[in-house]
Motif scaffolding. Sequence first.
Motif, PDB file in Angstrom:
ATOM      1  N   HIS A  28       1.092  -1.107  -0.102  1.00  0.00           N
ATOM      2  CA  HIS A  28      -0.084   0.194   0.279  1.00  0.00           C
ATOM      3  C   HIS A  28       1.317   1.482   0.341  1.00  0.00           C
ATOM      4  O   HIS A  28       1.948   1.502   0.905  1.00  0.00           O
ATOM      5  CB  HIS A  28      -0.865  -0.114   1.194  1.00  0.00           C
ATOM      6  N   TYR A  29       0.804   2.430  -0.538  1.00  0.00           N
ATOM      7  CA  TYR A  29       1.432   3.337  -0.841  1.00  0.00           C
ATOM      8  C   TYR A  29       0.197   4.658  -1.036  1.00  0.00           C
ATOM      9  O   TYR A  29      -1.222   4.888  -0.920  1.00  0.00           O
ATOM     10  CB  TYR A  29       2.118   3.752  -2.351  1.00  0.00           C
ATOM     11  N   GLU A  30       1.006   5.744  -0.650  1.00  0.00           N
ATOM     12  CA  GLU A  30      -0.122   7.084  -0.207  1.00  0.00           C
ATOM     13  C   GLU A  30       1.188   8.150  -0.358  1.00  0.00           C
ATOM     14  O   GLU A  30       2.676   7.949  -0.451  1.00  0.00           O
ATOM     15  CB  GLU A  30       0.422   7.237   1.434  1.00  0.00           C
ATOM     16  N   LEU A  31       0.236   9.102  -0.853  1.00  0.00           N
ATOM     17  CA  LEU A  31       0.664   9.642  -2.679  1.00  0.00           C
ATOM     18  C   LEU A  31       0.969  11.249  -0.544  1.00  0.00           C
ATOM     19  O   LEU A  31       0.364  11.569   0.517  1.00  0.00           O
ATOM     20  CB  LEU A  31      -0.305  10.658  -2.667  1.00  0.00           C
ATOM     21  N   MET A  32       3.022  11.502  -1.088  1.00  0.00           N
ATOM     22  CA  MET A  32       3.344  12.352   0.261  1.00  0.00           C
ATOM     23  C   MET A  32       4.321  12.716  -0.585  1.00  0.00           C
ATOM     24  O   MET A  32       4.660  12.499  -1.519  1.00  0.00           O
ATOM     25  CB  MET A  32       3.274  11.409   1.124  1.00  0.00           C
ATOM     26  N   GLY A  33       5.173  13.742   0.818  1.00  0.00           N
ATOM     27  CA  GLY A  33       6.353  14.467  -0.187  1.00  0.00           C
ATOM     28  C   GLY A  33       6.106  15.794  -0.700  1.00  0.00           C
ATOM     29  O   GLY A  33       4.842  15.948  -1.221  1.00  0.00           O
ATOM     30  N   SER A  34       7.600  15.774  -1.747  1.00  0.00           N
ATOM     31  CA  SER A  34       7.149  17.020  -3.132  1.00  0.00           C
ATOM     32  C   SER A  34       6.016  16.323  -3.555  1.00  0.00           C
ATOM     33  O   SER A  34       6.249  15.012  -4.818  1.00  0.00           O
ATOM     34  CB  SER A  34       9.168  16.795  -3.420  1.00  0.00           C
ATOM     35  N   GLU A  49      -0.493  29.492 -16.260  1.00  0.00           N
ATOM     36  CA  GLU A  49      -0.511  28.472 -15.933  1.00  0.00           C
ATOM     37  C   GLU A  49      -1.135  29.038 -14.437  1.00  0.00           C
ATOM     38  O   GLU A  49      -0.669  29.108 -13.722  1.00  0.00           O
ATOM     39  CB  GLU A  49       1.133  27.250 -15.744  1.00  0.00           C
ATOM     40  N   MET A  50      -1.181  27.226 -13.984  1.00  0.00           N
ATOM     41  CA  MET A  50      -2.066  26.703 -12.170  1.00  0.00           C
ATOM     42  C   MET A  50      -1.638  25.721 -11.922  1.00  0.00           C
ATOM     43  O   MET A  50      -1.296  25.249 -12.489  1.00  0.00           O
ATOM     44  CB  MET A  50      -3.430  27.135 -12.160  1.00  0.00           C
ATOM     45  N   VAL A  51      -0.593  25.789 -10.672  1.00  0.00           N
ATOM     46  CA  VAL A  51       0.257  25.153  -9.815  1.00  0.00           C
ATOM     47  C   VAL A  51      -0.524  25.097  -8.523  1.00  0.00           C
ATOM     48  O   VAL A  51      -0.626  25.329  -7.807  1.00  0.00           O
ATOM     49  CB  VAL A  51       1.251  25.293  -9.612  1.00  0.00           C
ATOM     50  N   SER A  52      -0.966  23.511  -8.259  1.00  0.00           N
ATOM     51  CA  SER A  52      -0.755  22.881  -6.803  1.00  0.00           C
ATOM     52  C   SER A  52      -0.325  21.889  -6.092  1.00  0.00           C
ATOM     53  O   SER A  52       0.444  21.172  -7.425  1.00  0.00           O
ATOM     54  CB  SER A  52      -2.565  21.966  -7.561  1.00  0.00           C
ATOM     55  N   GLU A  53       0.513  22.428  -5.263  1.00  0.00           N
ATOM     56  CA  GLU A  53       1.735  21.218  -5.031  1.00  0.00           C
ATOM     57  C   GLU A  53       0.504  20.892  -3.427  1.00  0.00           C
ATOM     58  O   GLU A  53       0.935  20.338  -2.319  1.00  0.00           O
ATOM     59  CB  GLU A  53       2.285  22.171  -3.761  1.00  0.00           C
ATOM     60  N   LYS A  54      -0.619  20.509  -3.533  1.00  0.00           N
ATOM     61  CA  LYS A  54      -1.286  19.923  -2.184  1.00  0.00           C
ATOM     62  C   LYS A  54      -1.804  18.137  -2.935  1.00  0.00           C
ATOM     63  O   LYS A  54      -3.140  19.116  -3.311  1.00  0.00           O
ATOM     64  CB  LYS A  54      -2.200  20.737  -2.110  1.00  0.00           C
ATOM     65  N   SER A  55      -2.202  17.328  -2.614  1.00  0.00           N
ATOM     66  CA  SER A  55      -3.219  16.470  -3.259  1.00  0.00           C
ATOM     67  C   SER A  55      -3.294  15.282  -2.465  1.00  0.00           C
ATOM     68  O   SER A  55      -2.382  15.147  -1.122  1.00  0.00           O
ATOM     69  CB  SER A  55      -2.813  16.076  -4.709  1.00  0.00           C
ATOM     70  N   GLU A  56      -4.223  14.564  -2.524  1.00  0.00           N
ATOM     71  CA  GLU A  56      -4.215  12.983  -1.772  1.00  0.00           C
ATOM     72  C   GLU A  56      -4.248  12.208  -2.335  1.00  0.00           C
ATOM     73  O   GLU A  56      -4.634  11.584  -3.349  1.00  0.00           O
ATOM     74  CB  GLU A  56      -5.390  13.277  -0.766  1.00  0.00           C
ATOM     75  N   GLY A  57      -3.630  10.810  -2.428  1.00  0.00           N
ATOM     76  CA  GLY A  57      -3.885   9.284  -2.969  1.00  0.00           C
ATOM     77  C   GLY A  57      -3.286   8.642  -2.292  1.00  0.00           C
ATOM     78  O   GLY A  57      -2.126   8.455  -1.593  1.00  0.00           O
ATOM     79  N   ILE A 148       7.983   5.781  -5.145  1.00  0.00           N
ATOM     80  CA  ILE A 148       8.166   5.866  -6.333  1.00  0.00           C
ATOM     81  C   ILE A 148       7.457   7.446  -6.907  1.00  0.00           C
ATOM     82  O   ILE A 148       6.518   7.719  -6.474  1.00  0.00           O
ATOM     83  CB  ILE A 148       7.029   4.834  -6.937  1.00  0.00           C
ATOM     84  N   ARG A 149       8.157   7.620  -7.883  1.00  0.00           N
ATOM     85  CA  ARG A 149       8.036   9.018  -8.526  1.00  0.00           C
ATOM     86  C   ARG A 149       7.294   8.424 -10.025  1.00  0.00           C
ATOM     87  O   ARG A 149       7.733   8.086 -10.680  1.00  0.00           O
ATOM     88  CB  ARG A 149       9.407   9.668  -8.519  1.00  0.00           C
ATOM     89  N   PHE A 150       6.167   9.736 -10.144  1.00  0.00           N
ATOM     90  CA  PHE A 150       5.466   8.907 -10.820  1.00  0.00           C
ATOM     91  C   PHE A 150       5.495  10.998 -11.738  1.00  0.00           C
ATOM     92  O   PHE A 150       5.592  12.079 -11.482  1.00  0.00           O
ATOM     93  CB  PHE A 150       4.081   8.738 -11.105  1.00  0.00           C
ATOM     94  N   ARG A 180      -3.014  21.594 -20.655  1.00  0.00           N
ATOM     95  CA  ARG A 180      -2.268  20.508 -20.539  1.00  0.00           C
ATOM     96  C   ARG A 180      -2.335  20.954 -19.335  1.00  0.00           C
ATOM     97  O   ARG A 180      -1.863  21.394 -18.336  1.00  0.00           O
ATOM     98  CB  ARG A 180      -1.191  20.573 -21.350  1.00  0.00           C
ATOM     99  N   ILE A 181      -2.355  18.915 -18.508  1.00  0.00           N
ATOM    100  CA  ILE A 181      -2.262  18.978 -16.684  1.00  0.00           C
ATOM    101  C   ILE A 181      -1.112  18.059 -17.140  1.00  0.00           C
ATOM    102  O   ILE A 181      -0.876  16.954 -17.885  1.00  0.00           O
ATOM    103  CB  ILE A 181      -3.508  17.894 -16.648  1.00  0.00           C
ATOM    104  N   SER A 182      -0.048  17.792 -16.065  1.00  0.00           N
ATOM    105  CA  SER A 182       1.235  18.005 -16.012  1.00  0.00           C
ATOM    106  C   SER A 182       0.900  17.555 -14.498  1.00  0.00           C
ATOM    107  O   SER A 182       0.960  18.687 -13.263  1.00  0.00           O
ATOM    108  CB  SER A 182       2.248  18.625 -16.132  1.00  0.00           C
ATOM    109  N   PHE A 183       1.897  16.706 -14.075  1.00  0.00           N
ATOM    110  CA  PHE A 183       2.143  15.866 -12.693  1.00  0.00           C
ATOM    111  C   PHE A 183       3.429  15.369 -12.058  1.00  0.00           C
ATOM    112  O   PHE A 183       3.730  15.198 -13.056  1.00  0.00           O
ATOM    113  CB  PHE A 183       1.416  15.227 -12.528  1.00  0.00           C
ATOM    114  N   GLU A 184       3.907  15.969 -11.275  1.00  0.00           N
ATOM    115  CA  GLU A 184       4.988  15.243 -10.745  1.00  0.00           C
ATOM    116  C   GLU A 184       4.642  14.765  -9.458  1.00  0.00           C
ATOM    117  O   GLU A 184       4.552  15.418  -8.485  1.00  0.00           O
ATOM    118  CB  GLU A 184       6.241  16.078 -10.489  1.00  0.00           C
ATOM    119  N   THR A 185       4.259  13.727  -8.669  1.00  0.00           N
ATOM    120  CA  THR A 185       4.190  12.847  -7.620  1.00  0.00           C
ATOM    121  C   THR A 185       4.831  11.732  -7.214  1.00  0.00           C
ATOM    122  O   THR A 185       5.922  11.675  -7.813  1.00  0.00           O
ATOM    123  CB  THR A 185       2.529  12.524  -7.173  1.00  0.00           C
TER     124      THR A 185
END
Length: 192
Positions: A28-34, A49-57, A148-150, A180-185
């Motif tokens: 099991h993995y949780e979204l956290m960190g940078s 552009e609009m940026v969010s640095e907060k999410s849950e997953g 794991i970085r995606f 365009r939606i770009s992500f790094e999690t």
Amino acid sequence: MKRFIKIKTYILLLAGVALSLPATAQQHYELMGSQSLKVTGTSTLHDWEMVSEKSEGSASITLSGERIKEIASLSVSIPVNTLKSGKSGMDENAYKALKAKQHPNIHFELTTVQVDDLTIFAGGRLTIAGTARPVEFKVNYLVSGKNIRFKGSLPVTFSQFNMEPPTAVFGTIRTGNDLRISFETIFKQSNN
């Protein structure tokens, strides 16, 4: 007796091979960190552009060494009001377009996945402004210890999610339909 020795040797050989293989239990993995989610677009005045640095997953992932073997589930939710452009007027117009009061989160749920070395071909259901649509995109990943970085991106449109592109200054400034939606999690292995 020779047959017994051959069988015993064969069993020992199989045990040795099994012990040398890396563990592949689902974790099991949780979204956290940078992390970063960026939405970019155009307007009649300038690109934005609009940026969010907060999410849950969360995710259920099986690794084989430093490679993903399987992703049984993965979901991410981003609060709309965490998307920031650095300009409050633009943010308010974007929140109206995103119907943030009625639908406060952007949500992604993985439905299909094909893993090819360090690339994932993902399919899922993306929900924006209360409208869910199927999406497909390529994701690069990197396993580092228990993390794991995606990283990836996908094109979407306002109209695809039943939204009107925002306007400003009495309609003289118009936002383009394409986004365009770009992500790094980073997903971190959980102790749960």
